[in-house]
Enzyme design. Structure first.
Site, PDB file in Angstrom:
ATOM      1  N   HIS A  10       0.769  -1.172   0.196  1.00  0.00           N
ATOM      2  CA  HIS A  10       0.033   0.053  -0.284  1.00  0.00           C
ATOM      3  C   HIS A  10       0.942   1.366   0.037  1.00  0.00           C
ATOM      4  O   HIS A  10       1.178   1.978   1.178  1.00  0.00           O
ATOM      5  CB  HIS A  10      -1.057   0.054   1.344  1.00  0.00           C
ATOM      6  CG  HIS A  10      -2.022   0.917   1.250  1.00  0.00           C
ATOM      7  ND1 HIS A  10      -3.499   0.509   1.103  1.00  0.00           N
ATOM      8  CD2 HIS A  10      -2.032   2.383   0.821  1.00  0.00           C
ATOM      9  CE1 HIS A  10      -4.253   1.588   0.943  1.00  0.00           C
ATOM     10  NE2 HIS A  10      -3.382   2.735   0.831  1.00  0.00           N
ATOM     11  N   GLU A 201     -11.719   3.062   5.806  1.00  0.00           N
ATOM     12  CA  GLU A 201     -11.019   4.085   6.506  1.00  0.00           C
ATOM     13  C   GLU A 201     -11.894   5.402   6.935  1.00  0.00           C
ATOM     14  O   GLU A 201     -12.177   5.327   8.105  1.00  0.00           O
ATOM     15  CB  GLU A 201      -9.691   4.666   5.617  1.00  0.00           C
ATOM     16  CG  GLU A 201      -8.767   5.293   6.346  1.00  0.00           C
ATOM     17  CD  GLU A 201      -7.812   5.869   5.735  1.00  0.00           C
ATOM     18  OE1 GLU A 201      -6.641   6.188   6.596  1.00  0.00           O
ATOM     19  OE2 GLU A 201      -7.938   6.185   4.441  1.00  0.00           O
ATOM     20  N   ASP A 279       1.185   3.823   2.812  1.00  0.00           N
ATOM     21  CA  ASP A 279       0.140   4.557   2.205  1.00  0.00           C
ATOM     22  C   ASP A 279       0.907   5.965   1.590  1.00  0.00           C
ATOM     23  O   ASP A 279       0.977   5.908   0.366  1.00  0.00           O
ATOM     24  CB  ASP A 279      -0.739   5.316   3.538  1.00  0.00           C
ATOM     25  CG  ASP A 279      -2.152   5.736   2.734  1.00  0.00           C
ATOM     26  OD1 ASP A 279      -2.222   5.742   1.405  1.00  0.00           O
ATOM     27  OD2 ASP A 279      -2.940   5.945   3.570  1.00  0.00           O
TER      28      ASP A 279
END
Length: 353
Positions: A10, A201, A279
């Site tokens: 990710h 999220e 991220d």
């Protein structure tokens, strides 16, 4: 923990940039960066509300605007691979929406091909992570554009570094109707690509359930809020859907108040497959190795547990069998080493392919 072999699943293309790189590109192209990407770094976000997300998106857009051509794109891929390799990543699946860079290189096809070509080139370096690509559509654009991207991704589907291995859906999950993107994911699925949309999220368990229904995911970007409904979490675990958990960004965006509140333990105790991810290190100021430090320091996960997380990252990946087997053997060796030998491991390994 830099010597623990990992797969990084990710990581966003623009968000992977070094802060020094975005500053250099801004200067080169005569662009002004927000103060929080200059001197007041890293940025701080107040809450996971519309204002917090707007500030995040504004910073991300400002960084993306600094990417103005092939050389910039190649630099980002190369630096991401080297930075990940330096902290123990053997395998990186970097996520990119080629639409964002198409105006500078002649279209979405050359934009993707530049990323793939540089991914293949840098993967040959022993000090770099091997890099594959996830093509991501944006929820902010029309679902027909997602279908176009899915067809493009399908044409470059493959195994190993320098190929497309997955198809995702990113951006503010409060926008768009997930079900309308289902056709794009079916196109990607027929090409053998992993389905890796974001969900769970900014929105809770109902959004996770809707994403399960619409996209038949192999992994979910984030997915942490599936814990808010035991039935949804049971669906995730039962379907073998891996969760790309990014504690640093969850806290930075105000989804959780602090690292200890991220439900990592609850997900693991429920039997979920978890792959830690960074991220957007450029925006959130933390990299992959920092997520493992959070697991250790905020959640009390010991070396055996960290090794299990690293194994899960490879299990959830599309890494080729030879990369996976080599990494798993190295993880076993890491887990068998005395803990004091790893207390100060701050230098990344050179690892065999």
């Amino acid at each position: 923990m830099t010597t623990l072999p990992k797969a990084h699943l990710h990581l966003h293309f623009t968000g992977s940039m070094r802060v020094g790189t975005v500053r250099e590109l801004a200067d080169e192209h005569g662009l002004r960066l927000p103060a929080s990407l200059r001197g007041d770094y890293p940025p701080r976000f107040a809450a996971a509300d519309e204002r917090g997300w707007f500030r995040f998106q504004r910073l991300y857009d400002a960084a993306r605007a600094c990417v103005r051509g092939e050389a910039d794109m190649r630099r980002i891929v190369r630096e991401a691979a080297l930075d990940d390799g330096a902290e123990g990543s053997r395998w990186l699946e970097i996520q990119v929406d080629p639409t964002s860079y198409a105006p500078f290189v002649g279209g979405i096809t050359p934009a993707l091909e530049i990323v793939l070509d540089e991914a293949a080139a840098v993967s040959a370096l022993p000090e770099a992570a091997s890099v594959a690509v996830v093509v991501a559509a944006s929820r902010m654009r029309h679902p027909l554009e997602a279908r176009t991207l899915a067809r493009l991704a399908a044409r470059h589907a493959g195994e190993g570094a320098g190929t497309v291995v997955g198809f995702g859906l990113s951006n503010d999950e409060r926008r768009g109707d997930t079900a309308e993107f289902g056709t794009a994911f079916r196109i990607a699925h027929r090409a053998g690509l992993a389905s890796v949309p974001h969900a769970g999220e900014l929105l809770g368990a109902p959004a996770v359930a809707a994403t399960l229904d619409a996209t038949a995911p192999d992994r979910l970007g984030h997915g942490v809020r599936s814990v808010e409904d035991p039935r949804v979490l049971e669906r995730v675990v039962g379907a073998g859907v891996a969760l790309e958990v990014c504690p640093g960004s969850n806290v930075a965006l105000g989804v959780y108040d602090d690292a200890a509140s991220v439900p990592l333990r609850r997900l693991l105790d429920a039997g979920a497959t978890v792959a830690l991810g960074a991220d957007d290190p450029l925006i959130f100021g933390s990299r992959l190795v920092d997520q493992y430090a959070i697991a250790r320091d905020a959640h009390g996960i010991d070396d055996a547990g960290l090794a299990a997380l690293a194994r899960s990252s490879f299990a959830a990946s599309r890494a080729p069998e030879e990369v996976r087997a080599s990494a798993l053997a190295a993880i076993d060796a890491w887990a068998g080493d005395p803990a004091p030998a790893r207390a100060d491991d701050t230098k990344g390994p050179h690892h065999p392919r």
